[in-house]
Design an enzyme around this catalytic site. Structure first.
Site, short mmCIF file in Angstrom:
data_model
loop_
_atom_site.label_atom_id
_atom_site.label_comp_id
_atom_site.label_asym_id
_atom_site.label_seq_id
_atom_site.Cartn_x
_atom_site.Cartn_y
_atom_site.Cartn_z
N GLU A 263 6.64 -4.00 1.17
CA GLU A 263 5.98 -5.22 1.65
C GLU A 263 6.69 -5.79 2.88
OE1 GLU A 263 3.88 -7.17 -2.27
OE2 GLU A 263 5.98 -7.58 -1.95
N LYS B 236 7.04 -8.57 -14.08
CA LYS B 236 6.78 -8.09 -12.71
C LYS B 236 7.85 -7.16 -12.15
CE LYS B 236 4.40 -9.93 -9.87
NZ LYS B 236 3.18 -10.14 -9.16
N SER C 121 10.27 -11.05 -10.69
CA SER C 121 9.78 -12.38 -10.34
C SER C 121 10.63 -13.39 -11.09
CB SER C 121 8.32 -12.49 -10.76
OG SER C 121 8.00 -13.84 -11.04
N HIS D 21 -12.86 4.97 2.88
CA HIS D 21 -13.29 3.60 2.54
C HIS D 21 -12.61 3.08 1.27
CE1 HIS D 21 -16.63 4.38 5.39
NE2 HIS D 21 -16.61 5.57 4.82
#
Ligand code: ARG
Length: 463
Positions: free
Chosen positions: A295, A288, A282, A161
């Site tokens: 992804e 970043k 970024s 979980h």
């Protein structure tokens, strides 16, 4: 008097030229030219068989093979002129062959049709792509084994979980990835068995009246046998669906790996360092470092599953035998192959450069009362019923939460207040090291067991 459109395929039958838009609309050469090599391979085998069966002369066969070899070179050098007018890869090659060698070129199509020809080409194409895919898959498996080996005793929290559940080793976690890929490889090899059956000789749908030898053609092309039913041969695309299903499962696995890498590389988890070469910055936020490769792979999994749906819907309700619908099988199939190879390649290149932040993993495992089950098991071994032990441990965890301590940091005297069964050696079980070491059965997370699992896996992989 009827006018004859001399450029059109099967021209004599037609009084009118094909509508210009329809010509473009129905052509497939832009994408099926990818199968040119297989088309030529199939034609050489077909011509060889026709000659053995006395249908072509040796001289005709030699001309055909020579012409096809020249076409192969023209395609490779980029000199070959592909034409929409010739509709597809098969007609383009045949037309060029006839230009080059004359009448013998026109005889090549004896005893076959584009229907069995295209079915053969796709199978040959996919068979060789599966080899490429398997090679990339194995590269990734090796990379995972290497990383697992470096981390066979690196302790991290295991989750259910997405909540800390029990301590595990990072090597063990990585070996779970490895097992998924083992099944993926098995699925691909299994798909290859049903794929490797030869449709040639089915001709348009009913077979041919020429005395052909389908066993010979199958042997020449490395197929395990000729297909058993001519109608099924020209219309079956199960192999493409099976392959795309296997590819979708691989992509689903890669998307799961991706999700974990993305989470682990976030500041909140901070379990791993992702290689700079596989991340981007970024344009606006200088701090970043985005895990773009995982992804993108996660995103591409949806695309491949989409192709699986396309192929299923393409085949649904088609009557026997060949229908033009089937021309639509190629783009989803080709894109599945490309996407899968690229994603596997990106992963195989990236995984060797991932490094574990061992201390962070360890600290995180310490924070979530990951050894609570070990304390319960300890009490059960001392004679307490499991449900009662569950209760006792619940109280200990509550004390830990209230006082900001892990179970192993609570004193013996405090623990004994919950149960008199608890003695000094309890700390062997409450430590993360003790917890993982205790799970030493086959399939368990103990470092020694993981090391053995890696060794066994490496041996099997290279068989
Ligand atoms: N381009 C066609 C395909 O991809 C080849 C077979 C065409 N056969 C036919 N009878 N129209 O399926």
């Amino acid at each position: 008097m009827t006018t004859v459109n001399s450029e059109k395929l099967s021209s004599a039958r037609f009084a009118q030229a094909t509508d210009a838009f329809v010509e473009v609309f129905t052509a497939s050469v832009d994408f099926d030219k990818r199968m040119a090599e297989q088309d030529i391979q199939g034609s050489i085998a077909h011509a060889t068989m026709l000659t053995k069966c006395g249908i072509l002369t040796d001289a005709e066969r030699d001309d055909i093979i020579k012409g096809l070899s020249q076409i192969q070179s023209e395609i490779e050098s980029g000199a070959f002129v592909w034409s929409i007018k010739q509709e597809d890869v098969h007609m383009n090659i045949e037309a060029r062959l006839t230009d080059l060698i004359g009448i013998a070129g026109k005889k090549l199509h004896t005893g076959r049709s584009r229907n069995d020809q295209v079915a053969t080409d796709i199978r040959l194409y996919l068979r060789s792509e599966i080899e490429q895919i398997t090679a990339q898959l194995k590269r990734l498996q090796r990379a995972i084994l290497d990383l697992a080996e470096q981390n066979y005793n690196t302790i991290m929290p295991g989750f259910t979980h997405l909540q800390v559940a029990q301590p595990i080793t990072f090597g063990h976690h990585l070996m779970a990835w490895f097992e998924m890929l083992v099944r993926d490889n098995e699925r691909l090899q299994d798909c290859k068995k049903r794929l490797n059956v030869m449709p040639l000789g089915a001709a348009a749908l009913a077979g041919t009246s020429y005395p052909i030898d389908r066993f010979l053609t199958a042997e020449l092309l490395g197929f395990s046998r000729p297909s058993a039913n001519s109608l099924d041969s020209v219309s079956d695309r199960d192999f493409a669906i099976e392959f795309t299903a296997a590819a979708s499962i691989i992509m689903m696995h890669l998307s799961r790996f991706s999700e974990e890498l993305i989470l682990w590389s976030s500041a909140q988890f901070d379990f791993i360092d992702m290689p700079d070469a596989f991340c981007t910055g970024s344009s606006i936020m200088p701090q970043k470092k985005n895990p773009d490769v995982p992804e993108l792979v996660r995103g591409k999994s949806g695309r491949v599953t989409g192709h699986l749906m396309s192929l299923l819907m393409l085949m649904k309700s088609q009557p026997l035998a060949y229908n033009k619908d089937n021309q639509e099988d190629k783009e989803p199939l080709f894109d599945t192959v490309d996407t899968l190879i690229n994603c596997l390649r990106a992963y195989a290149d990236m995984v060797p450069h991932i490094s574990a932040k061992k201390q962070n993993m360890y600290n995180s495992a310490k924070r979530g009362f990951a050894t609570a089950t070990d304390l319960a098991d300890y009490l059960v071994r001392k004679g307490m019923a499991f449900r009662d032990a569950h209760e006792v441990v619940g109280l200990a965890v509550r004390l830990g939460i209230e006082t900001g301590r892990d179970l192993s940091e609570i004193s013996l005297a405090e623990l004994q207040k919950f149960s008199a069964l608890i003695t000094e050696e309890v700390f062997d079980y409450l430590s993360l090291e003790g917890s993982v070491a205790a799970r030493s059965h086959i399939g368990g997370t103990a470092p020694d067991t993981v090391q053995l699992a890696i060794k066994t896996a490496r041996f099997k992989l290279e068989l």
